[in-house]
Design an enzyme around this catalytic site. Structure first.
Site, PDB file in Angstrom:
ATOM      1  N   GLN A   6      15.326  -8.672   6.748  1.00 57.68           N
ATOM      2  CA  GLN A   6      15.031  -7.946   8.035  1.00 57.68           C
ATOM      3  C   GLN A   6      16.332  -7.765   8.722  1.00 57.68           C
ATOM      4  O   GLN A   6      16.824  -8.984   9.255  1.00 57.68           O
ATOM      5  CB  GLN A   6      13.730  -8.145   8.694  1.00 57.68           C
ATOM      6  CG  GLN A   6      13.703  -7.041   9.852  1.00 57.68           C
ATOM      7  CD  GLN A   6      12.440  -7.426  10.732  1.00 57.68           C
ATOM      8  OE1 GLN A   6      12.462  -8.409  11.280  1.00 57.68           O
ATOM      9  NE2 GLN A   6      11.479  -6.681  10.912  1.00 57.68           N
TER      10      GLN A   6
ATOM     11  N   ALA B 150      13.879 -11.532  10.953  1.00 54.89           N
ATOM     12  CA  ALA B 150      14.636 -10.828  11.865  1.00 54.89           C
ATOM     13  C   ALA B 150      16.233 -11.387  11.746  1.00 54.89           C
ATOM     14  O   ALA B 150      16.177 -12.554  12.396  1.00 54.89           O
ATOM     15  CB  ALA B 150      14.206 -10.401  13.178  1.00 54.89           C
TER      16      ALA B 150
ATOM     17  N   CYS C 185      10.309 -14.946  12.433  1.00 57.94           N
ATOM     18  CA  CYS C 185      11.334 -15.709  13.057  1.00 57.94           C
ATOM     19  C   CYS C 185      11.017 -17.169  12.942  1.00 57.94           C
ATOM     20  O   CYS C 185       9.868 -17.360  13.313  1.00 57.94           O
ATOM     21  CB  CYS C 185      11.812 -15.273  14.505  1.00 57.94           C
ATOM     22  SG  CYS C 185      12.660 -13.737  14.537  1.00 57.94           S
TER      23      CYS C 185
ATOM     24  N   GLY D 193       1.600 -12.093   7.935  1.00 59.91           N
ATOM     25  CA  GLY D 193       2.430 -13.014   8.612  1.00 59.91           C
ATOM     26  C   GLY D 193       1.729 -14.385   8.847  1.00 59.91           C
ATOM     27  O   GLY D 193       1.750 -15.377   8.098  1.00 59.91           O
TER      28      GLY D 193
ATOM     29  N   ARG E  83      11.010  -0.849   9.599  1.00 59.56           N
ATOM     30  CA  ARG E  83       9.675  -1.194  10.467  1.00 59.56           C
ATOM     31  C   ARG E  83       9.849  -0.490  11.888  1.00 59.56           C
ATOM     32  O   ARG E  83      10.676  -0.604  12.567  1.00 59.56           O
ATOM     33  CB  ARG E  83       9.838  -2.806  10.710  1.00 59.56           C
ATOM     34  CG  ARG E  83       8.735  -3.211  11.762  1.00 59.56           C
ATOM     35  CD  ARG E  83       8.451  -4.734  11.730  1.00 59.56           C
ATOM     36  NE  ARG E  83       7.407  -5.012  10.698  1.00 59.56           N
ATOM     37  CZ  ARG E  83       6.643  -6.152  10.715  1.00 59.56           C
ATOM     38  NH1 ARG E  83       6.798  -6.885  11.607  1.00 59.56           N
ATOM     39  NH2 ARG E  83       5.801  -6.410   9.834  1.00 59.56           N
TER      40      ARG E  83
ATOM     41  N   TYR F  18      12.975  -4.305  20.670  1.00 59.06           N
ATOM     42  CA  TYR F  18      14.386  -4.518  20.150  1.00 59.06           C
ATOM     43  C   TYR F  18      15.221  -3.314  20.303  1.00 59.06           C
ATOM     44  O   TYR F  18      14.758  -2.190  20.526  1.00 59.06           O
ATOM     45  CB  TYR F  18      14.504  -5.414  18.954  1.00 59.06           C
ATOM     46  CG  TYR F  18      13.516  -6.677  19.015  1.00 59.06           C
ATOM     47  CD1 TYR F  18      13.828  -7.615  20.010  1.00 59.06           C
ATOM     48  CD2 TYR F  18      12.474  -7.069  17.954  1.00 59.06           C
ATOM     49  CE1 TYR F  18      13.021  -8.809  20.288  1.00 59.06           C
ATOM     50  CE2 TYR F  18      11.857  -8.113  18.404  1.00 59.06           C
ATOM     51  CZ  TYR F  18      12.221  -9.085  19.210  1.00 59.06           C
ATOM     52  OH  TYR F  18      11.151 -10.208  19.593  1.00 59.06           O
TER      53      TYR F  18
ATOM     54  N   SER G  26       5.561 -10.832   5.636  1.00 62.40           N
ATOM     55  CA  SER G  26       6.292 -10.260   6.863  1.00 62.40           C
ATOM     56  C   SER G  26       7.304 -11.048   7.361  1.00 62.40           C
ATOM     57  O   SER G  26       7.178 -12.351   7.256  1.00 62.40           O
ATOM     58  CB  SER G  26       5.121  -9.988   7.990  1.00 62.40           C
ATOM     59  OG  SER G  26       5.477  -8.969   8.548  1.00 62.40           O
ATOM     60  N   PRO G  27       8.273 -10.531   7.922  1.00 64.51           N
ATOM     61  CA  PRO G  27       9.446 -11.219   8.474  1.00 64.51           C
ATOM     62  C   PRO G  27       8.769 -12.107   9.376  1.00 64.51           C
ATOM     63  O   PRO G  27       8.290 -11.482  10.498  1.00 64.51           O
ATOM     64  CB  PRO G  27      10.572 -10.150   9.063  1.00 64.51           C
ATOM     65  CG  PRO G  27       9.888  -8.767   8.625  1.00 64.51           C
ATOM     66  CD  PRO G  27       8.590  -9.040   7.903  1.00 64.51           C
TER      67      PRO G  27
ATOM     68  N   LEU H 270      -3.314  -8.876  11.138  1.00 61.05           N
ATOM     69  CA  LEU H 270      -4.640  -9.227  11.216  1.00 61.05           C
ATOM     70  C   LEU H 270      -5.306  -8.983   9.782  1.00 61.05           C
ATOM     71  O   LEU H 270      -6.521  -8.839  10.019  1.00 61.05           O
ATOM     72  CB  LEU H 270      -5.561  -9.241  12.459  1.00 61.05           C
ATOM     73  CG  LEU H 270      -5.219 -10.108  13.730  1.00 61.05           C
ATOM     74  CD1 LEU H 270      -6.073  -9.648  14.877  1.00 61.05           C
ATOM     75  CD2 LEU H 270      -5.410 -11.266  13.261  1.00 61.05           C
TER      76      LEU H 270
END
Ligand SMILES: Cc1cc2nc3c(=O)[nH]c(=O)nc-3n(C[C@H](O)[C@H](O)[C@H](O)COP(=O)(O)O)c2cc1C
Length: 385
Positions: free
Chosen positions: A105, A63, A31, A337, A240, A192, A28-29, A315
């Site tokens: 992303q 991101a 940051c 993630g 997403r 966002y 998963s992306p 999760l």
């Protein structure tokens, strides 16, 4: 050798357009808040490279802002110039060399831009940040309403400014392609910019980009159309979403199904089903009940009702859990993630937990030879067979 006749769902390759993922595990992306002036660096190479080495099928870079003002923090990566694409090129190349597909992303933080790195407070930039030279910059949103009390008030985007941002996403996609990425994802979640237009909680505009669902979806669809136009027909495009706001009067899973159908029409291939982002208490999903696989039902509903491939995330802790999600047809891809931060070799360990790779055949050859012999030697020890 892995036995292809008993391949678990998790290790069954997936062809998306002309890109074939070697398995269903996606990083998963995430940051890293570790870039300078938006440029990816050695940290990002090691961080993302370790996941590719660790056996994932698709590794998403974090991101990445399409314009400088669209960064969440001063440490975010960006792709608003050719130099930014150049910085990503060796990273995408290494991911490919390790047998994974590199993804990026594309993002704009909207009214949640210009904030502190998590470890400096995760709130609006403060005096302590200014002392480090991290000053706030002007931000934009659907209206002039701030994310929450005490946060920077944004400037409401004019229609012309929205058009420029749609174009910025397309230009960023073109640069991502030049950098060697094979998959692009549009970040339409977590409060966002794009999500702030989708949700009635944050979008109180009364022009063609607000009001009813169709108006609120307009920016998301224009960005998807713009990116799809420059992103090759041979390469997959993900989107997403925050499947639900999890707040009274917010975006619902039914809205997500409508959006997913419209995105599919525009050539989006996978809906990545996250949630939340409007709760000012901080963490992305703090406003939805959380337990193992808590967002999987969203991926299942979007998949069955919009007829589009989905990515489940949130999760998902181990191989057997991931395998069960795929086996019941709830999703096509599994994103991890924090589990990957905890163990970059999560995919390879999942293969072993599912009995799929007892000989370490999926591991990089530099490690496999040693580890398979070590396993046999350990098994020969008294009391271990
Ligand atoms: C360090 C960190 C950074 C994150 N950055 C992003 C991001 O750049 N884009 C995004 O859509 N989600 C981001 N997320 C959310 C994750 O992609 C993922 O959806 C979330 O962590 C739930 O999955 P997990 O339970 O496997 O960690 C981030 C999460 C973490 C832990």
């Amino acid at each position: 050798m892995a036995d292809a006749s008993q391949t678990p769902h998790l290790f069954t390759p997936l062809a998306l357009r002309e890109v074939t993922l070697r398995n269903r595990i996606v990083i998963s992306p995430m940051c890293q808040y570790s870039a300078h002036d938006g440029l990816a660096n050695d940290w990002h190479l090691c961080h993302l490279g370790s996941f590719a080495k660790g056996g994932a099928g698709l590794v998403f870079a974090e991101a990445t802002a399409v314009v400088p003002e669209g960064r969440i923090t001063h440490g975010d990566t960006g792709i608003w110039s050719d130099a930014h694409a150049d910085a990503f090129r060796p990273i995408a190349r290494f991911i490919r060399q390790m047998g994974a597909a590199p993804g990026i992303q594309l993002a704009h933080a909207g009214r949640r831009a210009s904030m502190q790195r998590p470890w400096y407070g995760n709130g609006p930039l403060a005096e302590t940040d200014r002392a480090r030279g991290e000053v706030a910059w002007p931000i934009v949103g659907p209206t002039a309403e701030p994310f929450s009390e005490g946060w920077l008030p944004p400037t409401a985007l004019s229609e012309a400014a929205i058009g420029a941002l749609v174009e910025a996403f397309a230009v960023a996609a073109r640069r991502s392609l030049a950098a060697g990425f094979e998959v692009a994802e549009i970040h339409g979640a977590h409060g966002y910019l794009i999500h702030s237009f989708l949700s009635p909680i944050s979008n109180r505009r009364n022009d063609g980009y607000g009001g009813e669902l169709a108006g609120r979806m307009r920016l998301a669809l224009e960005v998807a159309r713009g990116v799809r136009t420059v992103w090759p027909a041979s390469q997959p495009l993900f989107f997403r979403i925050s499947s639900v706001d999890g707040m009274a009067g917010g975006w619902s899973i039914e809205d997500s199904v409508v959006l997913a159908k419209a995105l599919k029409e525009l050539g989006v291939d996978v809906i990545d089903c996250s949630s939340g982002g409007h709760d000012p208490r901080g963490a992305t999903n703090s406003n939805t009940g959380r337990g193992p696989g808590f967002q999987v039902p969203y991926a299942a509903k979007v998949r069955s009702e919009a007829g589009i491939a989905t990515q489940a995330v949130g999760l998902i802790l181990d191989g057997p859990q991931a395998e069960a999600i795929l086996a019941e047809g709830a999703a096509d891809l599994i994103a991890i993630g924090r589990e990957a931060l905890n163990d970059p070799y999560w995919p390879l360990r999942a293969a072993q937990a599912l009995g799929f790779d007892p000989e370490y055949a999926l591991w990089p050859e530099q490690y496999a030879w040693w580890l398979s012999r070590r396993a046999k030697a350990l098994a020969r020890l008294p009391g271990r067979s």
